[in-house]
Scaffold this motif. Structure first.
Motif, PDB file in Angstrom:
ATOM      1  N   ARG A 280       0.817  -1.216   0.000  1.00 33.36           N
ATOM      2  CA  ARG A 280       0.000   0.000   0.000  1.00 33.36           C
ATOM      3  C   ARG A 280       0.849   1.263   0.000  1.00 33.36           C
ATOM      4  O   ARG A 280       0.461   2.281  -0.565  1.00 33.36           O
ATOM      5  CB  ARG A 280      -0.912   0.001   1.228  1.00 33.36           C
ATOM      6  CG  ARG A 280      -2.003  -1.034   1.179  1.00 33.36           C
ATOM      7  CD  ARG A 280      -2.636  -1.207   2.532  1.00 33.36           C
ATOM      8  NE  ARG A 280      -1.625  -1.562   3.535  1.00 33.36           N
ATOM      9  CZ  ARG A 280      -1.910  -1.895   4.788  1.00 33.36           C
ATOM     10  NH1 ARG A 280      -3.156  -1.892   5.180  1.00 33.36           N
ATOM     11  NH2 ARG A 280      -0.963  -2.199   5.629  1.00 33.36           N
ATOM     12  N   THR A 281       2.022   1.209   0.646  1.00 36.68           N
ATOM     13  CA  THR A 281       2.890   2.379   0.697  1.00 36.68           C
ATOM     14  C   THR A 281       3.240   2.875  -0.694  1.00 36.68           C
ATOM     15  O   THR A 281       3.392   4.078  -0.921  1.00 36.68           O
ATOM     16  CB  THR A 281       4.181   2.026   1.464  1.00 36.68           C
ATOM     17  OG1 THR A 281       3.837   1.515   2.757  1.00 36.68           O
ATOM     18  CG2 THR A 281       5.062   3.239   1.631  1.00 36.68           C
ATOM     19  N   ALA A 282       3.372   1.952  -1.643  1.00 41.38           N
ATOM     20  CA  ALA A 282       3.731   2.330  -3.011  1.00 41.38           C
ATOM     21  C   ALA A 282       2.677   3.241  -3.621  1.00 41.38           C
ATOM     22  O   ALA A 282       3.005   4.181  -4.365  1.00 41.38           O
ATOM     23  CB  ALA A 282       3.913   1.078  -3.861  1.00 41.38           C
ATOM     24  N   TRP A 283       1.404   2.992  -3.329  1.00 36.18           N
ATOM     25  CA  TRP A 283       0.341   3.827  -3.893  1.00 36.18           C
ATOM     26  C   TRP A 283       0.413   5.249  -3.352  1.00 36.18           C
ATOM     27  O   TRP A 283       0.149   6.224  -4.074  1.00 36.18           O
ATOM     28  CB  TRP A 283      -1.025   3.217  -3.586  1.00 36.18           C
ATOM     29  CG  TRP A 283      -1.226   1.877  -4.218  1.00 36.18           C
ATOM     30  CD1 TRP A 283      -1.216   0.659  -3.602  1.00 36.18           C
ATOM     31  CD2 TRP A 283      -1.462   1.602  -5.610  1.00 36.18           C
ATOM     32  NE1 TRP A 283      -1.426  -0.355  -4.515  1.00 36.18           N
ATOM     33  CE2 TRP A 283      -1.576   0.199  -5.754  1.00 36.18           C
ATOM     34  CE3 TRP A 283      -1.573   2.407  -6.737  1.00 36.18           C
ATOM     35  CZ2 TRP A 283      -1.814  -0.414  -6.974  1.00 36.18           C
ATOM     36  CZ3 TRP A 283      -1.802   1.808  -7.971  1.00 36.18           C
ATOM     37  CH2 TRP A 283      -1.920   0.415  -8.076  1.00 36.18           C
ATOM     38  N   ILE A 284       0.777   5.379  -2.080  1.00 40.49           N
ATOM     39  CA  ILE A 284       0.931   6.718  -1.500  1.00 40.49           C
ATOM     40  C   ILE A 284       2.045   7.469  -2.218  1.00 40.49           C
ATOM     41  O   ILE A 284       1.893   8.632  -2.606  1.00 40.49           O
ATOM     42  CB  ILE A 284       1.234   6.611   0.012  1.00 40.49           C
ATOM     43  CG1 ILE A 284       0.044   5.968   0.750  1.00 40.49           C
ATOM     44  CG2 ILE A 284       1.542   7.980   0.603  1.00 40.49           C
ATOM     45  CD1 ILE A 284       0.309   5.689   2.218  1.00 40.49           C
ATOM     46  N   GLY A 285       3.184   6.790  -2.398  1.00 42.16           N
ATOM     47  CA  GLY A 285       4.298   7.421  -3.095  1.00 42.16           C
ATOM     48  C   GLY A 285       3.949   7.792  -4.521  1.00 42.16           C
ATOM     49  O   GLY A 285       4.342   8.858  -5.016  1.00 42.16           O
ATOM     50  N   LEU A 286       3.207   6.915  -5.212  1.00 42.63           N
ATOM     51  CA  LEU A 286       2.818   7.192  -6.593  1.00 42.63           C
ATOM     52  C   LEU A 286       1.927   8.423  -6.678  1.00 42.63           C
ATOM     53  O   LEU A 286       2.133   9.304  -7.532  1.00 42.63           O
ATOM     54  CB  LEU A 286       2.100   5.971  -7.177  1.00 42.63           C
ATOM     55  CG  LEU A 286       1.598   6.114  -8.617  1.00 42.63           C
ATOM     56  CD1 LEU A 286       2.754   6.358  -9.574  1.00 42.63           C
ATOM     57  CD2 LEU A 286       0.807   4.876  -9.031  1.00 42.63           C
ATOM     58  N   LEU A 287       0.947   8.518  -5.800  1.00 46.18           N
ATOM     59  CA  LEU A 287       0.036   9.674  -5.817  1.00 46.18           C
ATOM     60  C   LEU A 287       0.781  10.969  -5.523  1.00 46.18           C
ATOM     61  O   LEU A 287       0.552  11.992  -6.180  1.00 46.18           O
ATOM     62  CB  LEU A 287      -1.096   9.452  -4.807  1.00 46.18           C
ATOM     63  CG  LEU A 287      -2.091   8.342  -5.150  1.00 46.18           C
ATOM     64  CD1 LEU A 287      -3.085   8.155  -4.013  1.00 46.18           C
ATOM     65  CD2 LEU A 287      -2.831   8.665  -6.448  1.00 46.18           C
ATOM     66  N   SER A 392      10.137   1.539   8.348  1.00 46.80           N
ATOM     67  CA  SER A 392      10.182   2.997   8.424  1.00 46.80           C
ATOM     68  C   SER A 392      11.621   3.462   8.296  1.00 46.80           C
ATOM     69  O   SER A 392      12.479   3.084   9.097  1.00 46.80           O
ATOM     70  CB  SER A 392       9.592   3.503   9.746  1.00 46.80           C
ATOM     71  OG  SER A 392       9.825   4.888   9.902  1.00 46.80           O
ATOM     72  N   GLY A 393      11.883   4.303   7.293  1.00 50.43           N
ATOM     73  CA  GLY A 393      13.212   4.862   7.159  1.00 50.43           C
ATOM     74  C   GLY A 393      13.548   5.831   8.272  1.00 50.43           C
ATOM     75  O   GLY A 393      14.710   5.956   8.671  1.00 50.43           O
ATOM     76  N   VAL A 394      12.538   6.514   8.803  1.00 51.40           N
ATOM     77  CA  VAL A 394      12.763   7.450   9.900  1.00 51.40           C
ATOM     78  C   VAL A 394      13.170   6.694  11.157  1.00 51.40           C
ATOM     79  O   VAL A 394      14.180   7.017  11.813  1.00 51.40           O
ATOM     80  CB  VAL A 394      11.504   8.296  10.164  1.00 51.40           C
ATOM     81  CG1 VAL A 394      11.703   9.186  11.385  1.00 51.40           C
ATOM     82  CG2 VAL A 394      11.160   9.133   8.942  1.00 51.40           C
ATOM     83  N   LEU A 395      12.408   5.659  11.502  1.00 49.85           N
ATOM     84  CA  LEU A 395      12.711   4.904  12.712  1.00 49.85           C
ATOM     85  C   LEU A 395      14.054   4.198  12.612  1.00 49.85           C
ATOM     86  O   LEU A 395      14.851   4.199  13.559  1.00 49.85           O
ATOM     87  CB  LEU A 395      11.597   3.879  12.990  1.00 49.85           C
ATOM     88  CG  LEU A 395      10.432   4.338  13.872  1.00 49.85           C
ATOM     89  CD1 LEU A 395       9.725   5.547  13.275  1.00 49.85           C
ATOM     90  CD2 LEU A 395       9.428   3.201  14.084  1.00 49.85           C
ATOM     91  N   CYS A 439       9.980  13.744  -3.819  1.00 50.77           N
ATOM     92  CA  CYS A 439       8.828  13.908  -2.916  1.00 50.77           C
ATOM     93  C   CYS A 439       8.181  12.569  -2.601  1.00 50.77           C
ATOM     94  O   CYS A 439       7.685  12.353  -1.482  1.00 50.77           O
ATOM     95  CB  CYS A 439       7.811  14.861  -3.540  1.00 50.77           C
ATOM     96  SG  CYS A 439       8.430  16.544  -3.740  1.00 50.77           S
ATOM     97  N   CYS A 440       8.178  11.661  -3.563  1.00 50.35           N
ATOM     98  CA  CYS A 440       7.675  10.301  -3.331  1.00 50.35           C
ATOM     99  C   CYS A 440       8.477   9.626  -2.231  1.00 50.35           C
ATOM    100  O   CYS A 440       7.912   9.015  -1.318  1.00 50.35           O
ATOM    101  CB  CYS A 440       7.751   9.505  -4.632  1.00 50.35           C
ATOM    102  SG  CYS A 440       7.600   7.713  -4.453  1.00 50.35           S
ATOM    103  N   SER A 441       9.799   9.732  -2.290  1.00 48.96           N
ATOM    104  CA  SER A 441      10.640   9.089  -1.275  1.00 48.96           C
ATOM    105  C   SER A 441      10.442   9.722   0.096  1.00 48.96           C
ATOM    106  O   SER A 441      10.480   9.031   1.123  1.00 48.96           O
ATOM    107  CB  SER A 441      12.112   9.161  -1.687  1.00 48.96           C
ATOM    108  OG  SER A 441      12.569  10.504  -1.708  1.00 48.96           O
ATOM    109  N   ILE A 442      10.209  11.043   0.126  1.00 47.34           N
ATOM    110  CA  ILE A 442       9.949  11.710   1.408  1.00 47.34           C
ATOM    111  C   ILE A 442       8.637  11.218   2.007  1.00 47.34           C
ATOM    112  O   ILE A 442       8.541  10.950   3.215  1.00 47.34           O
ATOM    113  CB  ILE A 442       9.920  13.229   1.213  1.00 47.34           C
ATOM    114  CG1 ILE A 442      11.309  13.745   0.824  1.00 47.34           C
ATOM    115  CG2 ILE A 442       9.437  13.935   2.480  1.00 47.34           C
ATOM    116  CD1 ILE A 442      11.329  15.203   0.425  1.00 47.34           C
ATOM    117  N   ALA A 443       7.615  11.081   1.159  1.00 45.87           N
ATOM    118  CA  ALA A 443       6.314  10.615   1.645  1.00 45.87           C
ATOM    119  C   ALA A 443       6.384   9.176   2.139  1.00 45.87           C
ATOM    120  O   ALA A 443       5.702   8.801   3.105  1.00 45.87           O
ATOM    121  CB  ALA A 443       5.278  10.736   0.527  1.00 45.87           C
ATOM    122  N   ILE A 444       7.217   8.366   1.488  1.00 40.98           N
ATOM    123  CA  ILE A 444       7.315   6.952   1.847  1.00 40.98           C
ATOM    124  C   ILE A 444       8.182   6.740   3.079  1.00 40.98           C
ATOM    125  O   ILE A 444       7.963   5.789   3.839  1.00 40.98           O
ATOM    126  CB  ILE A 444       7.886   6.149   0.652  1.00 40.98           C
ATOM    127  CG1 ILE A 444       6.864   6.097  -0.479  1.00 40.98           C
ATOM    128  CG2 ILE A 444       8.277   4.733   1.059  1.00 40.98           C
ATOM    129  CD1 ILE A 444       7.406   5.472  -1.741  1.00 40.98           C
TER     130      ILE A 444
END
Length: 479
Positions: A280-287, A392-395, A439-444
């Motif tokens: 599902r994360t991929a769809w967020i990045g795509l949008l 999570s890349g942040v965590l 921006c996709c990578s930031i959102a993901i």
């Protein structure tokens, strides 16, 4: 005599021009060298020897390509990262499973020739900004030191390589900013080749469950990849995981969607690949990426995106309701997408919340970082450590580097994002797709790791192209 020499030179130049435009050298470095030749060698025999020499083979090929034509080095790297896991599975199927297979290290051997550029960048003799890369290298060094203090292992070195060598590739692209436009075009052309290969194999994998993929799933014992049966696999195509291929495909779709009818068509076809990964994360990045591209793109790009989005949406709905698609497949995809609005009923989302809850406890126990190896991966599996997957890349960044250095890492990343934003305003909107990937990578990033490994190579390649383009344009203005 001079006239004859000039005529010969002109003929050679004309021949080289036709050669450059023919496209077949790109097929050579994207399909033949990284995929077909090794696959043929594995099919003939000698799998154990091939596994050992494959990293050296990729290293030599990388040196040759850089010496021959630097503009097609990046397509070669992208292809090696996309296809090497498939070759690993074929080798394991025919010659025995190996958890730490040398074939997996080979793509990073292909990045080693970029290290001189990395060192020049860090010492201020390069082209691009110095301090963001210097801060990231300090973070990586401390992360490696902490890891070695706790559990000395070769796998810790591999984790440091997964973080650092994609950065090295970025500096290599920036150093060759005079070739920025050519590198950008070759990068786009590479995706026109790689994305259909990943899509076609992913659909084949989903429908037929090849035996080498089934055997690999059974050997690694992962329950998150579905079941090794037709129509029950969470597709990972030729790559290491459903997440990797989904994000790889999405970033390629964002870039290609504004590259004419062929690019839009390939992006539309890749939707089927992303759908059967169930990520599902991929769809967020795509949008997010397409939205950024729409905002910053040219009027023509906006028109293409609107028409394409409408046609794709209509086509997907019609396809899911069509008798051509088995009901089981349509139901799986529909149920997965429905969890966006019902996360409380989703098992993986609840598991993710549990990981997030334990994050603060782990960070309190190690405020200066745990070092590399905090996440479940092939390297940490070899150490037989009891770890959970951190999506999570942040965590992962804060757990690896600690509070202070983790914050410094993201400050350095923000500086490079600012450079990318500045570059995205150039070329009359033709870089909008590249900034869309940023921006996709930031959102993901809060929901998945994007800055390391095979996805990191793609992300840092885009950063490199954007920054190199900015420096190239500045150099042209000062002439």
């Amino acid at each position: 005599m001079n006239t004859t020499a000039q005529a010969i030179g002109a003929a050679i130049h004309q021949r080289r021009t036709r050669y450059d435009q023919s496209g077949w050298p790109l097929w050579l470095v994207v399909v033949v060298i990284p995929l077909l030749l090794p696959y043929t060698a594995l099919s003939i025999g000698g799998g154990s020897a091939i596994r050992l020499i494959f990293p050296g083979y990729i290293f030599v090929c990388a040196l040759w390509i850089i010496g021959w034509r630097k503009d097609i080095y990046l397509p070669f790297v992208l292809a090696v990262f996309a296809f090497a896991p498939f070759l690993r599975r074929v080798a394991d199927f025919h010659y025995g499973f190996a958890l730490t297979n040398p074939i997996l290290v080979a793509p990073y051997f292909g990045l080693l020739p970029t290290l001189p550029s990395f060192f020049r960048q860090l010492t201020g003799r390069g082209t691009g900004p110095v301090w963001p890369f210097a801060i990231m290298v300090i973070c990586i060094g401390v992360g490696e030191f902490n890891a070695m203090l706790q559990t000395p292992s070769v796998s810790n070195v591999f984790e440091a390589i997964r973080w650092s060598l994609p950065l090295s590739l970025c500096t290599f692209i920036i150093e060759h900013s005079a070739m920025a436009d050519m590198i950008r075009r070759r990068f786009i052309h590479a995706f026109l080749i790689v994305l259909p290969v990943l899509t076609l194999y992913g659909i084949y994998q989903y429908a037929y469950a090849p035996p080498w993929d089934d055997a690999w799933m059974l050997n690694i014992g992962s329950t998150s990849f579905g079941e090794p049966e037709p129509f029950k696999i969470r597709v990972f195509s030729m790559m290491n995981s459903p997440y990797s291929v989904a994000i790889y495909a999405v970033m390629g779709m964002i870039i290609l969607s504004a590259e004419g009818l062929l690019g839009l068509l390939e992006s539309a076809l890749a939707i089927g690949l992303v759908a059967v990964t169930l990520v599902r994360t991929a769809w967020i990045g795509l949008l997010v990426g397409l939205l950024v591209q729409f905002i910053r793109g040219t009027p023509g790009t906006k028109l293409v995106l609107i028409a394409g989005a409408g046609a794709i949406t209509f086509g997907c709905i019609a396809l899911l309701e069509s008798p051509l698609i088995p009901p089981d497949i349509a139901n799986i995809v529909t149920e997965r997408l429905s969890t966006f609005t019902a996360l409380g009923t989703d098992v993986s989302a609840n598991a993710r919340q549990g990981v997030y809850s334990s994050f603060f406890d782990r960070l309190a126990d190690a405020p200066f970082g745990e070092g590399f190896g905090v996440n479940l991966s092939t390297a940490t599996m070899a150490q037989k450590r009891n770890l959970e997957a951190i999506d999570s890349g942040v965590l992962e960044t804060f757990l690896t580097f600690g509070v202070i250095l983790g914050t410094a890492y993201f400050v350095a990343l923000a500086a490079l994002v600012a450079e990318a934003f500045r570059a995205s305003r150039l070329l009359a909107g033709r870089l909008a797709g590249f900034f869309g990937v940023v921006c996709c990578s930031i959102a993901i990033c809060p929901l998945g790791v994007t800055q390391v490994g095979e996805v990191g190579v793609l992300e840092w390649s885009v950063f490199g192209i954007l920054v190199a383009t900015a420096y190239s344009r500045e150099a042209e203005r000062t002439r």
